[in-house]
Scaffold this motif. Structure first.
Motif, PDB file in Angstrom:
ATOM      1  N   ILE A 270      58.038   8.485  31.004  1.00 49.72           N
ATOM      2  CA  ILE A 270      58.566   7.214  30.503  1.00 49.72           C
ATOM      3  C   ILE A 270      58.510   7.166  28.982  1.00 49.72           C
ATOM      4  CG2 ILE A 270      58.203   4.714  30.459  1.00 49.72           C
ATOM      5  CD1 ILE A 270      57.190   4.913  33.346  1.00 49.72           C
ATOM      6  N   LEU A 271      57.408   7.643  28.407  1.00 51.06           N
ATOM      7  CA  LEU A 271      57.272   7.621  26.955  1.00 51.06           C
ATOM      8  C   LEU A 271      58.222   8.613  26.286  1.00 51.06           C
ATOM      9  CD1 LEU A 271      53.409   7.229  26.519  1.00 51.06           C
ATOM     10  CD2 LEU A 271      55.186   5.487  26.355  1.00 51.06           C
ATOM     11  N   HIS A 272      58.471   9.720  26.943  1.00 53.44           N
ATOM     12  CA  HIS A 272      59.449  10.671  26.403  1.00 53.44           C
ATOM     13  C   HIS A 272      60.849  10.057  26.404  1.00 53.44           C
ATOM     14  CE1 HIS A 272      56.749  14.399  27.262  1.00 53.44           C
ATOM     15  NE2 HIS A 272      56.476  13.843  26.090  1.00 53.44           N
ATOM     16  N   TYR A 273      61.139   9.275  27.435  1.00 51.00           N
ATOM     17  CA  TYR A 273      62.408   8.533  27.420  1.00 51.00           C
ATOM     18  C   TYR A 273      62.414   7.549  26.258  1.00 51.00           C
ATOM     19  CZ  TYR A 273      65.438   4.576  28.135  1.00 51.00           C
ATOM     20  OH  TYR A 273      66.328   3.560  27.902  1.00 51.00           O
ATOM     21  N   ARG A 274      61.330   6.801  26.102  1.00 49.00           N
ATOM     22  CA  ARG A 274      61.251   5.808  25.017  1.00 49.00           C
ATOM     23  C   ARG A 274      61.491   6.451  23.659  1.00 49.00           C
ATOM     24  NH1 ARG A 274      55.456   3.923  23.223  1.00 49.00           N
ATOM     25  NH2 ARG A 274      55.666   6.056  22.383  1.00 49.00           N
TER      26      ARG A 274
END
Length: 319
Positions: A270-274
């Motif tokens: 999720i953070l890599h998407y962010r």
């Protein structure tokens, strides 16, 4: 009702040779991708008012009074404004069940924005006009998803348009099947996470309105207001920040089922998407995997996971 969304479209975008020069502006995404999921209702307003192919080019002329007229470029005194107004007035009332409209950019009849204006002496003015047909379309159906071909090359605008088309189609079906309070509440419940991704403040504002449904005796009147509010919210582009908040919210539903390693991996995705390193498809695929393993009744109803046919591949890009 047709099980596919019905979309109006400028005839030239389908590949029909209806442009003033005898050509077309066929859109591959529309005709090779979207076409299998929707039903198109093509129209060329200029041919509909009796103009031939080929024909002299038209332009929008702004009179000194401020009125916008449609005239031939080579014969600026030959005016077809009234003919276009009459056609539009007779044609648009037939479009109440449409779920979207794709118009041809820069066209004096179909352009959605930035159409060139001329003065009465033929001098080029600013690009701030709207095609005469599309201007009335936008005014008559403010909730209708309308985009022009050029803007649909932007992957974010393209996804937003398609998402709104399928949302409005579901609303149209809801109405056609007969409105009930339960059906309206269930519909809104399915769109909660989707609305949060688009506009959190708007989501909080529409909630009390939906909660007031029991106060409305006329469900169709409620529907009309709700439709406009919902479509206005969905028109706001979903942001990476809002998507991240929604994904983190969904992650919380699995905190008791996942191991600490799985929770860490999910959080990293999720953070890599962010941070723009992964497309939103990556965390969504992982979340859908866990949802299949650990079903949650509320999440299973959420339109957020599949707002349109996955084969359109609109979530493959980083957005």
């Amino acid at each position: 009702m047709n099980t596919q969304p019905a979309i109006g479209i400028s005839g030239c975008l389908t590949g029909s040779a209806v442009r003033f020069d005898g050509g077309h502006k066929r859109m591959s995404f529309v005709m090779d991708g979207l076409a299998q999921w929707v039903t198109f209702k093509p129209v060329c307003p200029e041919m509909a008012i009796g103009l031939p192919v080929p024909r002299p080019a038209l332009r929008l002329v702004q009179a000194t009074t401020g009125d916008i007229n449609m005239r031939f470029s080579h014969a600026p005194h030959d005016d077809v404004t009234q003919k276009m107004a009459e056609f539009t007035a007779s044609y648009l009332p037939q479009l109440g069940n449409l779920s979207g409209f794709i118009v041809c950019a820069k066209s004096p009849s179909c352009g959605m924005e930035r159409v060139r204006l001329y003065d009465e002496k033929g001098n080029r003015g600013r690009k701030e006009g709207i095609g005469l047909f599309t201007g009335v379309l936008l005014e008559k159906y403010p909730w209708l998803p309308v985009e022009e071909d050029g803007r649909l090359h932007d992957p974010i605008l393209r996804e937003n348009f398609v998402e709104r088309v399928f949302a409005l189609h579901e609303l149209n079906i809801l109405r056609a099947n007969g409105l009930t309070r339960r059906a309206l509440l269930d519909f809104h419940s399915r769109y909660k996470l989707q609305l949060l991704a688009h506009h959190q403040a708007g989501y909080r504002e529409i909630g009390p309105f939906v909660a007031s449904l029991h106060e409305w005796d006329d469900l169709d009147a409620f529907f009309i207001v709700y439709r406009e509010k919902l479509m206005a919210l969905l028109k706001k582009l979903a942001s990476r920040k809002n998507h991240t908040n929604v994904l983190m919210h969904i992650q919380g539903y699995f905190r008791n089922q996942l191991t600490s390693r799985q929770r860490g991996e999910l959080r990293d995705v999720i953070l890599h998407y962010r941070d723009g390193l992964l497309p939103i498809l990556a965390p969504l695929t992982l979340l859908k995997h866990y949802l299949a393993e650990y079903p949650d009744q509320y999440l299973l109803t959420q339109n957020y996971f599949s707002p349109y046919p996955e084969n359109l591949c609109l979530r493959m890009t980083v957005n």
